[in-house]
Enzyme design. Structure first.
Site, PDB file in Angstrom:
ATOM      1  N   GLY A   9       6.290   5.641  -3.524  1.00 22.23           N
ATOM      2  CA  GLY A   9       5.010   5.678  -2.798  1.00 22.23           C
ATOM      3  C   GLY A   9       5.210   5.866  -1.303  1.00 22.23           C
ATOM      4  O   GLY A   9       6.337   6.070  -0.837  1.00 22.23           O
ATOM      5  N   ASP A  53       8.976   3.464 -10.725  1.00 18.35           N
ATOM      6  CA  ASP A  53       7.663   3.962 -10.327  1.00 18.35           C
ATOM      7  C   ASP A  53       7.024   4.667 -11.525  1.00 18.35           C
ATOM      8  O   ASP A  53       7.706   5.356 -12.282  1.00 18.35           O
ATOM      9  CB  ASP A  53       7.784   4.942  -9.132  1.00 18.35           C
ATOM     10  CG  ASP A  53       6.497   4.981  -8.308  1.00 18.35           C
ATOM     11  OD1 ASP A  53       6.543   4.629  -7.100  1.00 18.35           O
ATOM     12  OD2 ASP A  53       5.445   5.329  -8.885  1.00 18.35           O
ATOM     13  N   LYS A 108      -4.053  -5.459 -14.007  1.00 18.60           N
ATOM     14  CA  LYS A 108      -2.851  -5.621 -14.837  1.00 18.60           C
ATOM     15  C   LYS A 108      -1.587  -5.372 -13.992  1.00 18.60           C
ATOM     16  O   LYS A 108      -0.600  -6.102 -14.096  1.00 18.60           O
ATOM     17  CB  LYS A 108      -2.865  -4.616 -15.993  1.00 18.60           C
ATOM     18  CG  LYS A 108      -3.683  -5.030 -17.196  1.00 18.60           C
ATOM     19  CD  LYS A 108      -3.530  -3.988 -18.289  1.00 18.60           C
ATOM     20  CE  LYS A 108      -4.293  -4.345 -19.566  1.00 18.60           C
ATOM     21  NZ  LYS A 108      -4.201  -3.221 -20.563  1.00 18.60           N
ATOM     22  N   ASN A 140       6.251  -9.844 -14.573  1.00 21.28           N
ATOM     23  CA  ASN A 140       7.497  -9.218 -15.044  1.00 21.28           C
ATOM     24  C   ASN A 140       8.576  -9.228 -13.962  1.00 21.28           C
ATOM     25  O   ASN A 140       9.746  -9.509 -14.236  1.00 21.28           O
ATOM     26  CB  ASN A 140       7.230  -7.778 -15.495  1.00 21.28           C
ATOM     27  CG  ASN A 140       6.468  -7.742 -16.806  1.00 21.28           C
ATOM     28  OD1 ASN A 140       6.599  -8.648 -17.641  1.00 21.28           O
ATOM     29  ND2 ASN A 140       5.632  -6.730 -16.985  1.00 21.28           N
ATOM     30  N   TYR A 165      -8.539  -5.309  -6.991  1.00 26.95           N
ATOM     31  CA  TYR A 165      -7.352  -5.260  -6.105  1.00 26.95           C
ATOM     32  C   TYR A 165      -7.165  -6.626  -5.451  1.00 26.95           C
ATOM     33  O   TYR A 165      -6.098  -7.219  -5.468  1.00 26.95           O
ATOM     34  CB  TYR A 165      -7.610  -4.189  -5.057  1.00 26.95           C
ATOM     35  CG  TYR A 165      -6.476  -3.896  -4.130  1.00 26.95           C
ATOM     36  CD1 TYR A 165      -6.550  -4.231  -2.787  1.00 26.95           C
ATOM     37  CD2 TYR A 165      -5.336  -3.248  -4.580  1.00 26.95           C
ATOM     38  CE1 TYR A 165      -5.521  -3.933  -1.924  1.00 26.95           C
ATOM     39  CE2 TYR A 165      -4.295  -2.954  -3.715  1.00 26.95           C
ATOM     40  CZ  TYR A 165      -4.400  -3.297  -2.390  1.00 26.95           C
ATOM     41  OH  TYR A 165      -3.382  -3.004  -1.521  1.00 26.95           O
TER      42      TYR A 165
HETATM   43  O1  UDX Z   1     -13.031   8.559   5.726  1.00 32.39           O
HETATM   44  C1  UDX Z   1     -13.113   7.360   6.001  1.00 32.39           C
HETATM   45  C2  UDX Z   1     -12.304   6.366   5.366  1.00 32.39           C
HETATM   46  C3  UDX Z   1     -12.464   5.045   5.703  1.00 32.39           C
HETATM   47  N1  UDX Z   1     -13.394   4.704   6.640  1.00 32.39           N
HETATM   48  C4  UDX Z   1     -13.541   3.313   7.051  1.00 32.39           C
HETATM   49  O2  UDX Z   1     -12.345   2.949   7.738  1.00 32.39           O
HETATM   50  C5  UDX Z   1     -12.039   1.596   7.513  1.00 32.39           C
HETATM   51  C6  UDX Z   1     -10.640   1.527   6.935  1.00 32.39           C
HETATM   52  O3  UDX Z   1     -10.692   2.042   5.602  1.00 32.39           O
HETATM   53  P1  UDX Z   1      -9.297   2.254   4.786  1.00 32.39           P
HETATM   54  O4  UDX Z   1      -9.652   2.615   3.401  1.00 32.39           O
HETATM   55  O5  UDX Z   1      -8.425   3.134   5.550  1.00 32.39           O
HETATM   56  O6  UDX Z   1      -8.625   0.866   4.848  1.00 32.39           O
HETATM   57  P2  UDX Z   1      -9.200  -0.574   4.411  1.00 32.39           P
HETATM   58  O7  UDX Z   1      -9.167  -1.380   5.649  1.00 32.39           O
HETATM   59  O8  UDX Z   1     -10.495  -0.412   3.707  1.00 32.39           O
HETATM   60  O9  UDX Z   1      -8.075  -1.042   3.378  1.00 32.39           O
HETATM   61  C7  UDX Z   1      -6.795  -0.834   3.837  1.00 32.39           C
HETATM   62  O10 UDX Z   1      -6.293  -2.046   4.312  1.00 32.39           O
HETATM   63  C8  UDX Z   1      -6.175  -3.042   3.280  1.00 32.39           C
HETATM   64  C9  UDX Z   1      -5.247  -2.520   2.224  1.00 32.39           C
HETATM   65  O11 UDX Z   1      -5.125  -3.450   1.150  1.00 32.39           O
HETATM   66  C10 UDX Z   1      -5.677  -1.250   1.643  1.00 32.39           C
HETATM   67  O12 UDX Z   1      -4.610  -0.769   0.858  1.00 32.39           O
HETATM   68  C11 UDX Z   1      -5.979  -0.251   2.709  1.00 32.39           C
HETATM   69  O13 UDX Z   1      -6.708   0.811   2.138  1.00 32.39           O
HETATM   70  C12 UDX Z   1     -13.085   1.058   6.552  1.00 32.39           C
HETATM   71  O14 UDX Z   1     -14.123   0.417   7.303  1.00 32.39           O
HETATM   72  C13 UDX Z   1     -13.664   2.323   5.913  1.00 32.39           C
HETATM   73  O15 UDX Z   1     -15.033   2.151   5.518  1.00 32.39           O
HETATM   74  C14 UDX Z   1     -14.187   5.654   7.279  1.00 32.39           C
HETATM   75  O16 UDX Z   1     -15.012   5.319   8.107  1.00 32.39           O
HETATM   76  N2  UDX Z   1     -14.022   6.967   6.933  1.00 32.39           N
END
Ligand code: UDX
Length: 480
Positions: free
Chosen positions: A162, A183, A241, A249, A311
């Protein structure tokens, strides 16, 4: 007639000297009776200079039975001063290496860049005219540290194909350890690790951690879990899961083979329970923090039935299990609480804000802000995260530790940063806010600073620069 060959040196200020040479020799058949089948020996002696002005002589010999041809030999020699502890260049701020001397994880940045920012992908050549891909066998691997038997560890990395996992694998391999990757390639990608295939210290195994796996190892970095909201919401049951069964595991394996186990939880905050544990819950489901920034003792409140609960609750149970195995079976555990992380090898379509904004800007599309854009995030660069994880694994501290960059932006400010760095002509489009979208997040990293001696080194802008270059190279290579 032999044309003189040209050798050019790229001497960095880093603990690494790359000597890259292109020897171009045209061989004319000077055999008077024009006997074209006659073998001809070609011998070229090079006098090269490595680090500390060491002289390296080498000779290239080859037999040619052609009469007239241009022979181009291309060779890269990497001379890595593995004792160097130099992180910054003479200017005191240009980063030329990553890692920490305390855990012998220092690696020259140029060596890593050669892996994730190659002129072309290591394993394939894309022909845009015929739209074909030719897959290559790696001709040679980068130099890895030669460790004494007692120093060399067998390290299992779940989710190692990843985004974060593959950078961790690069670092552990260059440090000279033996690395095994599990993976299932739901979100991981083989070409993130193509450059290590067939290396004697490396094994890549397609395996889903929801099924048990037995292997003798010394350390386990457990990263396997889809991490972006769109990916982990694709199959919520599978996401739960992966966190629950996968962690059971891997903890069971750690107990069985007496391996040290590190769990990567995601950024956010945790609830405090009366038995004095900090159960960390993922940012993905928690509501808005009443306290800001979030430290390892911060309380929160959870929506266990929101669209992100698969999650969040999975991660929370993963931590519960981690500390249960520690207390009940003496498993040697570490927990890293990871805040928003970005960098090369992010999945261009995983839906996270950094990859979304950069790809939209590179394509000249509108940047999509969800909600009012006043929500905040703090973004750490992947090299800083890998530094922190290796430090945490190799210290004796078993409480959870935040790894993140306290440099906080509103999403609107972040969009303006991407526009200024990538494409100022991009417009901004507002879309509805996702359910349970946290309004703010910034890590308190004082524990990491005090316990690990760790804090982020990469300014967000510098990380964005490398990430943009990565996506550009991927687009040029026809990979995205
Ligand atoms: O295109 C986009 C994507 C996201 N966003 C916003 O940007 C912020 C960040 O979003 P992301 O999905 O990048 O990240 P998040 O903070 O939601 O979660 C992130 O941090 C916690 C981790 O567990 C996650 O794996 C990771 O995705 C959120 O408020 C989301 O609503 C936008 O405004 N536009």
């Amino acid at each position: 007639m032999h044309k003189a060959y040209s050798v050019f040196y790229i001497i960095n200020r880093s603990p690494l000297t790359i000597i890259s040479e292109e020897i171009s020799i045209s061989i004319a058949n000077n055999d008077s009776n024009n006997n074209s089948s006659k073998n001809r020996n070609l011998e070229v002696t090079e006098n090269l200079t490595g680090p500390n002005n060491s002289k390296i002589n080498s000779t290239i010999r080859t037999e040619r039975d052609n009469t007239e041809e241009d022979l181009t030999l291309k060779r890269n020699e990497w001379f890595w001063d593995t004792n160097s502890e130099q992180i910054f260049a003479q200017d005191g701020k240009t980063i030329i290496a990553v890692g920490h001397a305390s855990v012998k994880s220092i690696v020259p940045l140029e060596l890593l860049r050669h892996i994730y920012l190659p002129q072309q992908p290591h394993d394939r050549i894309f022909d845009s005219t015929t739209r074909t891909i030719s897959y290559l066998q790696p001709r040679s691997h980068l130099p890895v540290k030669s460790l004494q038997q007692g120093e060399k560890k067998r390290i299992l990395v779940t989710g190692g194909a990843g985004f974060v996992g593959s950078h961790l694998v690069d670092r552990l391999m260059l440090m000279g350890h033996e690395v095994i990757v599990l993976d299932n390639f739901f979100t991981g990608r083989k070409n993130n690790l193509a450059h290590w295939i067939s290396h004697p210290n490396f094994e890549l195994i397609r395996h889903d951690v929801v099924d048990p796996f037995l292997i003798e190892v010394d350390q386990i970095y457990h990263l396997a879990c889809p991490a972006s909201p769109p990916h982990y919401q694709y199959n919520p049951i599978k996401t739960v899961k992966t966190s629950v069964m996968g962690t059971i595991n891997m903890l069971g394996l750690a107990k069985r083979v007496k391996a040290r186990f590190l769990l990567t939880s995601t950024s956010g905050m945790y609830n405090y329970y009366d038995y004095n544990f900090y159960i960390y819950i993922s940012t993905q489901v928690y509501g808005d923090p009443e306290e800001h920034p979030q430290a390892e003792t911060y309380w929160g409140h959870v929506n266990p039935i929101g669209p992100r609960a698969c999650y969040d609750e999975g991660k929370r149970v993963a931590e519960t299990l981690t500390y249960a195995y520690m207390h009940q079976d003496n498993v040697d555990v570490r927990v890293a609480r990871i805040f928003n992380t970005f960098g090369p090898r992010m999945n261009e379509n995983d839906g996270r804000v950094v990859s979304n904004f950069i790809m939209q800007a590179l394509k000249g599309e509108e940047l999509t802000i969800y909600g009012d854009g006043l929500q905040t995030r703090s973004f750490q660069y992947v090299h800083d995260l890998v530094d922190g994880m290796i430090l945490l694994m190799n210290t004796d501290y078993m409480e959870p530790v935040n790894l993140g960059n306290p440099d906080e932006y509103t999403i609107r400010e972040f969009a303006e940063l991407i526009r200024s760095e990538v494409n100022s002509s991009c417009k901004i489009k507002s879309l509805p806010a996702p359910t349970d979208d946290p309004k703010k997040r910034r890590p308190d990293i004082s524990r990491a600073e005090q316990i690990l001696g760790w804090k982020p080194r990469w300014p967000v802008k510098q990380g964005i620069g490398e990430t943009v270059k990565y996506f550009q190279r991927q687009m040029e290579a026809g990979l995205i």
